[in-house]
Design a protein around this motif. Structure first.
Motif, PDB file in Angstrom:
ATOM      1  N   PHE A  36      -5.442  -3.761  12.925  1.00  0.00           N
ATOM      2  CA  PHE A  36      -4.874  -5.167  12.388  1.00  0.00           C
ATOM      3  C   PHE A  36      -5.817  -6.315  12.863  1.00  0.00           C
ATOM      4  O   PHE A  36      -6.029  -7.244  12.094  1.00  0.00           O
ATOM      5  N   LEU A  37      -6.299  -6.134  14.144  1.00  0.00           N
ATOM      6  CA  LEU A  37      -7.272  -7.266  14.559  1.00  0.00           C
ATOM      7  C   LEU A  37      -8.456  -7.262  13.683  1.00  0.00           C
ATOM      8  O   LEU A  37      -8.962  -8.287  13.193  1.00  0.00           O
ATOM      9  N   CYS A  38      -9.118  -5.862  13.460  1.00  0.00           N
ATOM     10  CA  CYS A  38     -10.047  -5.891  12.588  1.00  0.00           C
ATOM     11  C   CYS A  38      -9.772  -6.304  11.198  1.00  0.00           C
ATOM     12  O   CYS A  38     -10.798  -7.072  10.454  1.00  0.00           O
ATOM     13  N   VAL A  63      -0.004  -6.186   4.461  1.00  0.00           N
ATOM     14  CA  VAL A  63      -0.378  -4.761   4.870  1.00  0.00           C
ATOM     15  C   VAL A  63       0.490  -4.867   6.309  1.00  0.00           C
ATOM     16  O   VAL A  63       0.287  -5.829   7.203  1.00  0.00           O
ATOM     17  N   GLY A  64       0.903  -3.695   6.661  1.00  0.00           N
ATOM     18  CA  GLY A  64       1.689  -3.447   7.861  1.00  0.00           C
ATOM     19  C   GLY A  64       1.465  -2.191   8.427  1.00  0.00           C
ATOM     20  O   GLY A  64       1.034  -1.257   7.896  1.00  0.00           O
ATOM     21  N   TYR A  65       2.153  -1.973   9.724  1.00  0.00           N
ATOM     22  CA  TYR A  65       1.962  -0.605  10.148  1.00  0.00           C
ATOM     23  C   TYR A  65       3.126  -0.414  11.043  1.00  0.00           C
ATOM     24  O   TYR A  65       3.882  -1.368  11.830  1.00  0.00           O
ATOM     25  N   HIS A  66       4.010   0.487  10.763  1.00  0.00           N
ATOM     26  CA  HIS A  66       5.183   1.103  11.224  1.00  0.00           C
ATOM     27  C   HIS A  66       5.215   1.734  12.591  1.00  0.00           C
ATOM     28  O   HIS A  66       4.183   2.645  12.741  1.00  0.00           O
ATOM     29  N   LEU A 113       0.669   3.420   8.336  1.00  0.00           N
ATOM     30  CA  LEU A 113       0.078   2.118   7.615  1.00  0.00           C
ATOM     31  C   LEU A 113       0.905   2.060   6.136  1.00  0.00           C
ATOM     32  O   LEU A 113       0.925   2.884   5.535  1.00  0.00           O
ATOM     33  N   ARG A 114       1.231   0.832   5.907  1.00  0.00           N
ATOM     34  CA  ARG A 114       1.822   0.791   4.640  1.00  0.00           C
ATOM     35  C   ARG A 114       1.167  -0.726   3.963  1.00  0.00           C
ATOM     36  O   ARG A 114       0.669  -1.573   4.586  1.00  0.00           O
ATOM     37  N   MET A 115       1.340  -0.502   2.485  1.00  0.00           N
ATOM     38  CA  MET A 115       1.214  -1.714   1.736  1.00  0.00           C
ATOM     39  C   MET A 115       2.460  -2.337   1.560  1.00  0.00           C
ATOM     40  O   MET A 115       3.207  -1.956   0.688  1.00  0.00           O
ATOM     41  N   LEU A 116       3.145  -3.214   2.420  1.00  0.00           N
ATOM     42  CA  LEU A 116       4.486  -3.680   2.220  1.00  0.00           C
ATOM     43  C   LEU A 116       4.653  -4.578   1.295  1.00  0.00           C
ATOM     44  O   LEU A 116       5.803  -4.331   0.574  1.00  0.00           O
ATOM     45  N   ASP A 117       3.699  -5.357   0.531  1.00  0.00           N
ATOM     46  CA  ASP A 117       3.889  -6.218  -0.525  1.00  0.00           C
ATOM     47  C   ASP A 117       2.772  -6.680  -0.984  1.00  0.00           C
ATOM     48  O   ASP A 117       1.633  -6.588  -0.305  1.00  0.00           O
ATOM     49  N   GLN A 118       2.541  -6.777  -2.341  1.00  0.00           N
ATOM     50  CA  GLN A 118       1.566  -7.149  -3.186  1.00  0.00           C
ATOM     51  C   GLN A 118       1.781  -7.821  -4.323  1.00  0.00           C
ATOM     52  O   GLN A 118       2.711  -7.318  -5.119  1.00  0.00           O
ATOM     53  N   TYR A 121       5.800  -2.823  -3.842  1.00  0.00           N
ATOM     54  CA  TYR A 121       6.027  -2.828  -2.444  1.00  0.00           C
ATOM     55  C   TYR A 121       6.323  -1.564  -2.166  1.00  0.00           C
ATOM     56  O   TYR A 121       6.796  -0.648  -2.755  1.00  0.00           O
ATOM     57  N   GLY A 122       6.183  -1.125  -0.902  1.00  0.00           N
ATOM     58  CA  GLY A 122       6.409   0.037  -0.251  1.00  0.00           C
ATOM     59  C   GLY A 122       5.204   1.227  -0.241  1.00  0.00           C
ATOM     60  O   GLY A 122       5.620   2.336  -0.121  1.00  0.00           O
ATOM     61  N   LEU A 123       4.175   0.877  -0.692  1.00  0.00           N
ATOM     62  CA  LEU A 123       3.156   1.853  -0.775  1.00  0.00           C
ATOM     63  C   LEU A 123       2.627   2.390   0.513  1.00  0.00           C
ATOM     64  O   LEU A 123       2.483   1.739   1.186  1.00  0.00           O
ATOM     65  N   GLY A 124       2.520   3.594   0.508  1.00  0.00           N
ATOM     66  CA  GLY A 124       1.866   4.325   1.715  1.00  0.00           C
ATOM     67  C   GLY A 124       2.876   5.319   2.515  1.00  0.00           C
ATOM     68  O   GLY A 124       2.450   5.549   3.447  1.00  0.00           O
ATOM     69  N   GLY A 125       4.211   5.369   2.005  1.00  0.00           N
ATOM     70  CA  GLY A 125       4.854   6.013   2.829  1.00  0.00           C
ATOM     71  C   GLY A 125       6.353   5.631   2.969  1.00  0.00           C
ATOM     72  O   GLY A 125       7.084   6.293   3.595  1.00  0.00           O
ATOM     73  N   GLU A 126       6.756   4.409   2.319  1.00  0.00           N
ATOM     74  CA  GLU A 126       8.236   4.030   2.275  1.00  0.00           C
ATOM     75  C   GLU A 126       8.997   4.928   1.591  1.00  0.00           C
ATOM     76  O   GLU A 126       8.417   5.518   0.778  1.00  0.00           O
ATOM     77  N   PRO A 127      10.183   5.089   1.963  1.00  0.00           N
ATOM     78  CA  PRO A 127      11.030   5.911   1.208  1.00  0.00           C
ATOM     79  C   PRO A 127      11.034   5.528  -0.190  1.00  0.00           C
ATOM     80  O   PRO A 127      11.523   6.402  -1.004  1.00  0.00           O
ATOM     81  N   ASN A 128      11.130   4.333  -0.440  1.00  0.00           N
ATOM     82  CA  ASN A 128      11.321   3.572  -1.795  1.00  0.00           C
ATOM     83  C   ASN A 128      10.002   2.916  -1.995  1.00  0.00           C
ATOM     84  O   ASN A 128       9.997   1.848  -1.176  1.00  0.00           O
ATOM     85  N   SER A 129       9.300   3.143  -3.132  1.00  0.00           N
ATOM     86  CA  SER A 129       8.067   2.276  -3.305  1.00  0.00           C
ATOM     87  C   SER A 129       8.407   1.957  -4.901  1.00  0.00           C
ATOM     88  O   SER A 129       8.734   2.801  -5.825  1.00  0.00           O
TER      89      SER A 129
END
Length: 783
Positions: A19-21, A51-54, A75-80, A102-110
């Protein structure tokens, strides 16, 4: 149970480095104010992405954690979001475009949503949703094998667990939305697939039950064509045609071979292990000193099992409706609908290879087909007549008629032997003649079912509903409105079943079951026809008195009160839990003493009973809730809420049991069963607190917690059954902060804790408790 997952400093440092990068890359260019967006030609454009990381640290029962929470690291695309709007409503392809996810990349609901429109030309909406459905709560369908059994074989996972993915797509297009004639087109697709498990009860006599692997695949495609016509003022007429096609392609196969025979052949002994009742056999018949354990060939067991029954359903529906307030004091709406669906199973195949010792059933093959048709006719009409400025009369009528005729035909060939080692004998007069005791004869006993069963069934279910609701509304003043109503519903339910079974019993013991007193054929067999014809018609008349009110007090309507009540009674019932009498009371109050304080209170009480002979049903559902919102400014806010729900039911039941006490009374209608008063009593407290604090302009924090505390009791017929979630505590504290690095760029961090605890003994299974820390770091970029 899945192993616990732990992610420590290495995962955190990797996520922070990524995330720093990303932050450096996104923050480099200077962007315009995200509130204003950018202008490109004739369009204003606004965009945002988060973008977020769990990071997850978890201990306890991972299967129950995934069943309830189902969050994982990564890694997740939490919202767009993307918003594009024409500046003068004269765009080339569209005037307005919105894309969000929302929820792209591995959330149970996207979810992904798209909306586009062109002034006076079209409106288009599309969405795609992906849901991960995981379930493995180990009490569901668990036989709860007693620890005293030798061997003790606990079933650690739910026999009905599943891990499926559901993908849903919806597309809707409206052409000429502002014209007098507009057209609507729609398509949706729902696909659910993945691994799942189920259990199978092999025989009503022996009670043999086993675990089956069930590849799950259900597909539904739905189409819609419709139009709206508005030729008359304030009147709309609609017509819709729906086409729905469903395919069910589930199948079952036995893969649960955890034991072996003395020959080394793998065998499935099923789910139920209780040596006290010789299930699947006595304790001396299973040698657990060897891995895998060796079972006697006289034990109940499965060598192979498979079942396939694809289902195809087609459901066309037509609907014509209207809404109108053409007349000044009269508002009307209505609809008529007709649907005729056909569901068929062209070929059912079931194969069993094993042994049910109580009946000596060694193998059977079952084939058949089934077909059913569902015809639904419906109509409803509603009208509101304003008798004066204060008095209104409302009447609504609804009619539904459902007819479901069905037919199925099947054939079963059964073969018998005394052990899993013995091959079943096929009956032949040449090798099995009088006195029918030769070793080549089928090895029946007096409990063995028929050797050949041919069955044809014709069924019919018809239901007709007629409902009318008449209400009178009166305004006692500007701040008080009351209504009084009466509802009448007539239900007629008709059932017809015609079943014809042709049974063939081969020697030995051909005079068994229904052939006990019938003459034998020259070859020693017995032929029996068993017809069954039942007809049942039930008519129910239901009445309800309704009362309601709405009121507003003080300047600015700071105090609002509303409530309604319904008193219901019926002269008959269809199921044992259908109430003959019920009372339903609901009320809500909201009070705003100052602009920054909002208080609300609500209750919902439903009382039901059916005191008919032999039933004695009594139940209630009651809930009470309170909420306080304090938000005096944009830097501090507090939300407090509390809810209490209680559910209670009591009814007489008859049941079969091998562990019932000798003093347990016998069932009045069936002396082979026991009788008891079944009860369920549960109370659940839910509390939530949420605090928003913005100590400085660029920093926003949220602190909160929720707690769910459940307590109750019920009748347990199995002495090994634990109370489970009936007595449990679920705690969820959370915190997050968002820091504005620059305009349009926010750094976010959040933490959530999940603690689930069942406040009782876990029973003969693994505990279902878990606790987990879920952390997230993210970056939101608006431009």
């Amino acid at each position: 149970m899945r192993p616990a997952r732990k992610f420590g400093a290495s995962s955190l440092s990797s996520g922070m480095l990524a995330f720093l990068c990303l932050s450096a890359w996104l923050a480099w260019p200077q962007q315009p104010d995200p509130q204003e967006g950018t202008t490109a030609g004739n369009y204003n454009i606004r965009q945002s992405a988060e973008v977020g990381y769990h990071i997850l640290e978890e201990e306890g029962n991972s299967s129950v954690f995934d069943t309830i929470v189902d969050e994982h690291p990564g890694l997740r695309m939490l919202d767009q979001s993307l918003e594009v709007h024409s500046l003068n409503n004269a765009g080339l392809l569209f005037d307005s475009l919105s894309l969000s996810s929302y929820g792209l990349g591995g959330e149970p609901n996207s979810v992904i949503r798209l909306r586009a429109s062109r002034n006076k030309l079209y409106n288009f909406n599309a969405s795609f949703r992906r849901d991960h459905d995981y379930w493995d709560y180990n009490l569901l369908a668990n036989p709860l094998n007693p620890p005293a059994s030798v061997p003790f074989v606990p079933i650690l996972n739910s026999p009905h667990r599943f891990d499926t993915i559901r993908r849903t797509s919806d597309y809707n297009l409206t052409l000429l939305p502002q014209s007098r004639v507009r057209f609507r087109l729609g398509y949706s697709r729902n696909l659910s697939q993945g691994p799942s498990f189920t259990s199978f009860h092999a025989d009503d006599v022996a009670g043999e039950e086993t675990l089956l692997f069930q590849p799950w695949r259900q597909t539904q495609n739905a189409y819609q064509v419709g139009m709206d016509v508005r030729f008359l003022p304030r009147t709309n007429i609609s017509y819709d045609q729906f086409l729905q096609f469903t395919k069910g392609d589930n199948s079952q196969v036995d893969r649960n071979f955890n034991f072996q025979l003395p020959s080394g052949a793998p065998v499935d002994l099923g789910l139920v292990f209780n040596s006290l009742f010789s299930t699947p056999c006595n304790s001396l018949s299973i040698n657990t000193t060897i891995t895998p354990a060796v079972a006697s060939p006289t034990c109940d067991g499965f060598l192979a099992y498979s079942r396939s029954a694809p289902v195809r359903t087609a459901s066309p529906t037509e609907q014509l409706g209207f809404q109108s307030n053409y007349f000044k004091k009269l508002e009307m709406s209505g609809r008529v609908m007709y649907s005729s669906s056909t569901s068929k199973t062209p070929l059912l195949n079931e194969l069993f290879n094993g042994l049910i010792a109580a009946t000596r059933l060694r193998q059977y093959g079952f084939t058949g087909s089934a077909r059913a048709r569902r015809v639904t006719t419906g109509a409803d009409f509603a009208a509101t007549w304003s008798l004066s400025d204060r008095l209104r009369l409302t009447d609504s009528f609804r009619f539904n008629a459902i007819r479901v005729p069905g037919i199925d035909s099947n054939l079963q060939d059964a073969f018998f032997a005394a052990s899993l080692f013995a091959l079943p004998n096929v009956f032949s007069p040449a090798s099995c003649g009088p006195p029918f005791t030769a070793p080549a004869c089928p090895q029946h006993n007096f409990g063995s079912p028929a050797d050949v069963t041919t069955q044809n069934s014709f069924t019919f279910l018809g239901q007709q509903y007629k409902t009318n609701l008449l209400q009178l509304e009166y305004d006692l003043g500007k701040r008080l409105r009351m209504r009084l109503g009466y509802r009448y519903r007539n239900r007629t339910i008709t059932q017809r079943d015609l079943e014809v079974e042709d049974l063939v019993f081969f020697p030995t013991f051909a005079n068994r079951d229904v052939c006990l007193l019938l003459p034998l054929q020259p070859d020693g067999s017995c032929l029996a026809g068993v017809p069954s014809n039942t007809t049942q018609a039930t008519e129910i008349n239901e009445h309800s008195l309704l009362f309601g009110m709405n009121s507003r007090f003080f300047k600015g309507d700071r105090l609002r009160l509303s409530g309604d009540a319904e008193l219901f009674w019926a002269d008959n019932f269809f199921t044992r839990l259908d109430p003959r009498q019920s009372q339903h009371y609901r009320a809500r109050a909201s009070y705003q003493p100052t602009p920054w304080v909002n208080l609300s209170f609500a209750f919902n009480i439903l009382e039901r009973r059916n005191n008919s002979s032999g039933i004695g049903f009594l139940g209630h559902d009651r809930s009470f809730s309170f909420d306080a919102l304090l938000a005096g400014n944009d830097w501090l806010g507090l939300d407090l809420s509390y809810d209490f729900t209680t559910v209670f039911s009591r009814a007489n039941i008859c049941f079969a049991s091998s562990t019932a006490a000798a003093s347990t009374p016998l069932c009045a209608t069936d002396p082979a069963l026991f009788q008891a008063v079944s009860f369920y009593d549960s109370g659940t407290h839910f509390g939530r607190v949420a605090l928003m604090w913005k100590p400085v302009r660029r920093l926003t924090t949220h602190l909160g917690a929720s707690v769910t505390s459940a307590g109750g009791d019920t009748l347990f017929l199995d002495p090994n059954a634990p109370t489970g979630p009936l007595r449990s505590l679920y705690l969820q504290p959370s915190a997050d902060l968002a820091f504005e690095l620059k305009k349009g760029l926010d750094w976010k961090m959040s933490w959530g804790y999940y603690d689930y605890n069942e406040r009782s003994d876990p029973g003969p299974l693994l505990p279902r408790d878990f606790h987990a820390n879920l952390g997230s770091i993210g970056l939101r970029y608006s431009f």
